[in-house]
Scaffold this motif. Structure first.
Motif, PDB file in Angstrom:
ATOM      1  N   ALA A  46       0.838  -1.201   0.000  1.00 54.60           N
ATOM      2  CA  ALA A  46       0.000   0.000   0.000  1.00 54.60           C
ATOM      3  C   ALA A  46       0.870   1.247   0.000  1.00 54.60           C
ATOM      4  O   ALA A  46       1.970   1.264   0.575  1.00 54.60           O
ATOM      5  N   ALA A  47       0.385   2.289  -0.614  1.00 56.80           N
ATOM      6  CA  ALA A  47       1.154   3.532  -0.723  1.00 56.80           C
ATOM      7  C   ALA A  47       1.331   4.216   0.627  1.00 56.80           C
ATOM      8  O   ALA A  47       2.348   4.864   0.868  1.00 56.80           O
ATOM      9  N   ASP A  48       0.388   4.064   1.524  1.00 51.68           N
ATOM     10  CA  ASP A  48       0.436   4.735   2.822  1.00 51.68           C
ATOM     11  C   ASP A  48       1.016   3.799   3.885  1.00 51.68           C
ATOM     12  O   ASP A  48       0.301   3.214   4.691  1.00 51.68           O
ATOM     13  N   VAL A  49       2.334   3.653   3.882  1.00 53.67           N
ATOM     14  CA  VAL A  49       3.007   2.748   4.822  1.00 53.67           C
ATOM     15  C   VAL A  49       2.784   3.215   6.253  1.00 53.67           C
ATOM     16  O   VAL A  49       2.529   2.399   7.152  1.00 53.67           O
ATOM     17  N   ASP A  50       2.852   4.522   6.498  1.00 54.02           N
ATOM     18  CA  ASP A  50       2.630   5.033   7.847  1.00 54.02           C
ATOM     19  C   ASP A  50       1.221   4.701   8.334  1.00 54.02           C
ATOM     20  O   ASP A  50       1.029   4.280   9.477  1.00 54.02           O
ATOM     21  N   GLY A  51       0.250   4.887   7.475  1.00 49.30           N
ATOM     22  CA  GLY A  51      -1.130   4.563   7.843  1.00 49.30           C
ATOM     23  C   GLY A  51      -1.300   3.073   8.096  1.00 49.30           C
ATOM     24  O   GLY A  51      -2.012   2.672   9.029  1.00 49.30           O
ATOM     25  N   THR A  52      -0.643   2.254   7.302  1.00 49.05           N
ATOM     26  CA  THR A  52      -0.710   0.811   7.494  1.00 49.05           C
ATOM     27  C   THR A  52      -0.083   0.430   8.835  1.00 49.05           C
ATOM     28  O   THR A  52      -0.626  -0.398   9.573  1.00 49.05           O
ATOM     29  N   CYS A  53       1.037   1.052   9.172  1.00 44.09           N
ATOM     30  CA  CYS A  53       1.679   0.773  10.474  1.00 44.09           C
ATOM     31  C   CYS A  53       0.783   1.200  11.630  1.00 44.09           C
ATOM     32  O   CYS A  53       0.674   0.472  12.622  1.00 44.09           O
ATOM     33  N   ARG A  54       0.116   2.347  11.504  1.00 45.73           N
ATOM     34  CA  ARG A  54      -0.813   2.778  12.556  1.00 45.73           C
ATOM     35  C   ARG A  54      -1.960   1.777  12.709  1.00 45.73           C
ATOM     36  O   ARG A  54      -2.362   1.445  13.817  1.00 45.73           O
TER      37      ARG A  54
END
Length: 137
Positions: free
Chosen positions: A38-46
């Motif tokens: 997914a493009a939003d790695v930070d969002g995925t980690c959250r």
């Protein structure tokens, strides 16, 4: 499922196979829909931190006095959790590991006010821990 005969080795006790089973069930369900590209790695980690917290797995990253499971950090439990998470999703292992790395220094060497301020929130996923080193050069 991989060969888990090593869980019978003498330095594991009855809680370790139970934890391995718990993380296996969690990963099979909560990580099944994970898109590690997914493009939003930070969002995925959250999102992963939230799922790990909801499952109670982040409680392994802090001592019991601050919301953890064990009186002291249990490295064997941390390794078992990471092994299973990594088998399902490297990003889930990363998120779990960073909670432990980021809070480990506080657990082991932090002042009591730091422990009270950060560790309960790490255990419940309210804060995302990080680890950094700096050097003069």
């Amino acid at each position: 499922m991989p060969d888990r005969t090593y869980l019978a080795w003498p330095f594991f006790d009855q809680r370790h196979p139970a934890l391995a089973d718990e993380v296996e069930r969690f990963a099979a369900g909560a990580l099944a829909d994970l898109d590690e590209d997914a493009a939003d790695v930070d969002g995925t980690c959250r999102m992963l931190i939230a799922r790990l917290a909801e499952a109670g797995l982040l409680r392994h990253a802090v001592p019991a006095a601050y919301g953890g499971i064990h009186e002291r950090l249990d490295v064997r439990s941390l390794c078992l959790a990471r092994e299973t998470l990594a088998r399902f999703a490297s990003l889930a292992d990363f998120a779990f590991a960073m909670q432990g790395l980021g809070s480990g220094a506080i657990s082991l060497f932090g002042a009591e006010d730091q422990r009270r301020a950060y560790l309960p929130a790490v255990a419940r996923g309210g804060k995302i821990a990080a680890f950094a080193l700096s050097e003069r050069e």
